[in-house]
Design an enzyme around this catalytic site. Sequence first.
Site, PDB file in Angstrom:
ATOM      1  N   LYS A 186      69.982  49.728  28.918  1.00 54.20           N
ATOM      2  CA  LYS A 186      68.963  48.856  28.355  1.00 54.20           C
ATOM      3  C   LYS A 186      69.437  47.401  28.415  1.00 54.20           C
ATOM      4  O   LYS A 186      70.569  47.093  28.025  1.00 54.20           O
ATOM      5  CB  LYS A 186      68.660  49.252  26.910  1.00 54.20           C
ATOM      6  CG  LYS A 186      67.818  50.501  26.788  1.00 54.20           C
ATOM      7  CD  LYS A 186      67.449  50.761  25.338  1.00 54.20           C
ATOM      8  CE  LYS A 186      66.341  51.827  25.259  1.00 54.20           C
ATOM      9  NZ  LYS A 186      66.714  53.064  25.958  1.00 54.20           N
ATOM     10  N   ASP A 206      66.430  50.266  32.230  1.00 60.58           N
ATOM     11  CA  ASP A 206      65.337  50.685  31.355  1.00 60.58           C
ATOM     12  C   ASP A 206      64.424  49.513  31.008  1.00 60.58           C
ATOM     13  O   ASP A 206      64.846  48.353  31.019  1.00 60.58           O
ATOM     14  CB  ASP A 206      65.893  51.278  30.055  1.00 60.58           C
ATOM     15  CG  ASP A 206      66.232  52.744  30.181  1.00 60.58           C
ATOM     16  OD1 ASP A 206      65.764  53.388  31.129  1.00 60.58           O
ATOM     17  OD2 ASP A 206      66.975  53.262  29.320  1.00 60.58           O
ATOM     18  N   ARG A 236      60.691  54.316  38.222  1.00 60.03           N
ATOM     19  CA  ARG A 236      60.397  55.308  37.176  1.00 60.03           C
ATOM     20  C   ARG A 236      59.107  54.873  36.493  1.00 60.03           C
ATOM     21  O   ARG A 236      58.982  53.731  36.058  1.00 60.03           O
ATOM     22  CB  ARG A 236      61.513  55.400  36.146  1.00 60.03           C
ATOM     23  CG  ARG A 236      61.158  56.362  34.979  1.00 60.03           C
ATOM     24  CD  ARG A 236      62.064  56.175  33.780  1.00 60.03           C
ATOM     25  NE  ARG A 236      63.373  56.766  34.002  1.00 60.03           N
ATOM     26  CZ  ARG A 236      64.461  56.426  33.308  1.00 60.03           C
ATOM     27  NH1 ARG A 236      64.396  55.476  32.391  1.00 60.03           N
ATOM     28  NH2 ARG A 236      65.617  57.017  33.558  1.00 60.03           N
ATOM     29  N   LYS A 269      54.699  56.235  30.348  1.00 55.24           N
ATOM     30  CA  LYS A 269      53.513  55.750  29.635  1.00 55.24           C
ATOM     31  C   LYS A 269      53.870  54.545  28.773  1.00 55.24           C
ATOM     32  O   LYS A 269      53.129  53.573  28.706  1.00 55.24           O
ATOM     33  CB  LYS A 269      52.925  56.859  28.763  1.00 55.24           C
ATOM     34  CG  LYS A 269      52.334  58.016  29.525  1.00 55.24           C
ATOM     35  CD  LYS A 269      51.689  59.006  28.562  1.00 55.24           C
ATOM     36  CE  LYS A 269      51.193  60.240  29.252  1.00 55.24           C
ATOM     37  NZ  LYS A 269      50.540  61.197  28.324  1.00 55.24           N
ATOM     38  N   GLY A 270      55.006  54.605  28.077  1.00 56.06           N
ATOM     39  CA  GLY A 270      55.425  53.547  27.162  1.00 56.06           C
ATOM     40  C   GLY A 270      55.575  54.099  25.762  1.00 56.06           C
ATOM     41  O   GLY A 270      54.730  54.865  25.299  1.00 56.06           O
ATOM     42  N   ALA A 271      56.660  53.713  25.081  1.00 55.36           N
ATOM     43  CA  ALA A 271      56.984  54.332  23.792  1.00 55.36           C
ATOM     44  C   ALA A 271      57.116  53.332  22.652  1.00 55.36           C
ATOM     45  O   ALA A 271      57.457  53.730  21.538  1.00 55.36           O
ATOM     46  CB  ALA A 271      58.293  55.117  23.921  1.00 55.36           C
ATOM     47  N   LYS A 308      44.577  56.704  24.706  1.00 58.56           N
ATOM     48  CA  LYS A 308      45.444  57.581  25.492  1.00 58.56           C
ATOM     49  C   LYS A 308      44.824  57.935  26.842  1.00 58.56           C
ATOM     50  O   LYS A 308      45.529  58.018  27.853  1.00 58.56           O
ATOM     51  CB  LYS A 308      45.749  58.861  24.716  1.00 58.56           C
ATOM     52  CG  LYS A 308      46.669  59.841  25.449  1.00 58.56           C
ATOM     53  CD  LYS A 308      46.920  61.094  24.629  1.00 58.56           C
ATOM     54  CE  LYS A 308      47.875  62.031  25.356  1.00 58.56           C
ATOM     55  NZ  LYS A 308      47.356  62.488  26.653  1.00 58.56           N
ATOM     56  N   HIS A 319      56.026  64.501  29.995  1.00 60.75           N
ATOM     57  CA  HIS A 319      56.044  65.906  29.583  1.00 60.75           C
ATOM     58  C   HIS A 319      54.633  66.493  29.591  1.00 60.75           C
ATOM     59  O   HIS A 319      54.459  67.675  29.310  1.00 60.75           O
ATOM     60  CB  HIS A 319      56.609  66.047  28.169  1.00 60.75           C
ATOM     61  CG  HIS A 319      57.942  65.389  27.989  1.00 60.75           C
ATOM     62  ND1 HIS A 319      58.099  64.178  27.368  1.00 60.75           N
ATOM     63  CD2 HIS A 319      59.175  65.777  28.389  1.00 60.75           C
ATOM     64  CE1 HIS A 319      59.373  63.843  27.381  1.00 60.75           C
ATOM     65  NE2 HIS A 319      60.044  64.789  27.995  1.00 60.75           N
ATOM     66  N   ARG A 361      61.326  56.944  18.149  1.00 65.47           N
ATOM     67  CA  ARG A 361      60.335  56.914  19.238  1.00 65.47           C
ATOM     68  C   ARG A 361      59.947  58.319  19.668  1.00 65.47           C
ATOM     69  O   ARG A 361      58.806  58.563  20.067  1.00 65.47           O
ATOM     70  CB  ARG A 361      60.869  56.089  20.411  1.00 65.47           C
ATOM     71  CG  ARG A 361      60.908  54.592  20.113  1.00 65.47           C
ATOM     72  CD  ARG A 361      61.090  53.772  21.366  1.00 65.47           C
ATOM     73  NE  ARG A 361      62.416  53.891  21.913  1.00 65.47           N
ATOM     74  CZ  ARG A 361      63.463  53.150  21.558  1.00 65.47           C
ATOM     75  NH1 ARG A 361      63.322  52.243  20.606  1.00 65.47           N
ATOM     76  NH2 ARG A 361      64.633  53.315  22.128  1.00 65.47           N
ATOM     77  N   ARG A 362      60.890  59.272  19.593  1.00 64.99           N
ATOM     78  CA  ARG A 362      60.554  60.655  19.922  1.00 64.99           C
ATOM     79  C   ARG A 362      59.583  61.229  18.887  1.00 64.99           C
ATOM     80  O   ARG A 362      58.661  61.961  19.218  1.00 64.99           O
ATOM     81  CB  ARG A 362      61.817  61.521  19.980  1.00 64.99           C
ATOM     82  CG  ARG A 362      62.880  61.085  20.963  1.00 64.99           C
ATOM     83  CD  ARG A 362      62.440  61.137  22.405  1.00 64.99           C
ATOM     84  NE  ARG A 362      61.566  60.065  22.846  1.00 64.99           N
ATOM     85  CZ  ARG A 362      61.958  58.828  23.146  1.00 64.99           C
ATOM     86  NH1 ARG A 362      63.223  58.495  23.032  1.00 64.99           N
ATOM     87  NH2 ARG A 362      61.083  57.948  23.572  1.00 64.99           N
TER      88      ARG A 362
END
Length: 307
Positions: free
Chosen positions: A99, A133, A184, A187-189, A201, A227, A288-289
Site C-alpha cells: 500500500k 494496491d 487488478r 469493486k472498491g472497499a 451495487k 467473490h 473492510r471485510r
Amino acid sequence: MSLDLTYRSLVLSVAGNPRVEALIKGRARSLVRRYVAGESLEEALAVAEGLEREGVHAILDLLGEMVRTEAEARAFQGRILELVFSLAERPWPKYISVKPTQLGLDLSEGLALELLRGILREAEPRGVFVRLDMEDSPRVEATLRLYRALREEGFSQLGVVLQSYLYRTEKDFWDLLPYRPNLRLVKGAYREPKEVAFPDKRLIDAEYLHLGKLALKEGLYVAFATHDPRLIAEIRRYTEAMGIPKDRFEFQMLYGVRPEAQKALAREGYTVRAYVPYGEDWYPYLTRRIAERPENLFLVLRSLLGG
C-alpha cells in the site's frame, strides 16, 4: 444509496469508534485468524505453502497503512524486503501487494517513490511480482503517478489496481493503457462520498464487467478480484465465448473467503490467487471485510459473545 452501500457505510463508520475498535481487538481473535494468516512472516509463508498444495497461489501482504512518520515507513520497507528475500527461496509463484500509504505516501510522494523503488530493485531480479494496491479516492491520483513514474524508470514487474465504484475509473483506464498494465480490477472497499462513487451495487457490478471486458479486448492481463458468483460466471462465459485463453486472466479472492470456490476454479485450470494478509496491523483490514459481507458481521457478533 442501495441497501448494500448503506450497510457498508454504517459498518465503516461504527468501526472507527475507538471503543468498538478496542472491543473487537480484545475479543474477536478467532475471527481474525479466519481472514489473517497470522502476525509473523513465518505464519504467512506456512499459509501460502498450504494454499500451493491445493493449487491456489498466494498474494502476500504485510498489513499496515497510513503511517505517520518517515521512520515507520522505512521500517515497513525493511519488513517488505524481508518478505521479498524469503519468497525468493520458495519454488512457487512469488507475488506481493503493498500500500502506498504504508510507505509514506501521506508524508511525501517522493518518499513513497523512493521506498517503492528500493523494493522493486530487489524484487524484480528475484522474480517477485509487486502489486501496488489502491486505497481511497483522495489517494488515487498520487498512486497512479507513482505507478507511471516507476514504469517509466523501467520496472516491468509492477501491477496496478482500478476500482469500479469510482466515476473516474474509465478515464484512468484509458490514461494507463499506453503502459500496458497488469491490471487488478476490484469493486472498491472504502467509504466514499456519493460525489465520487456510484451509489448502487448494480451500477458498480455493471461497471466492473464493462471495465474487465474492455481490458481483455485491449489485450491486457486482468486479475479479476471478486467473490461474486454472478460476476465470475459472466467472466467465464465471456472469455469462453470470445476464445480468450485462461493464461490471459486470473481470479483473485481473499484468504478465508469462499475457499472451496477457489480450489474448484483452480481444478478447472484457471489461475487463482488468494490475498493472504499478515501482521499486527489487522484492524482496518478486518473492518473492510465486515463491511463487504453482512454475514461477516454475524461472525463478529458471535466472536464477541463467545470471547
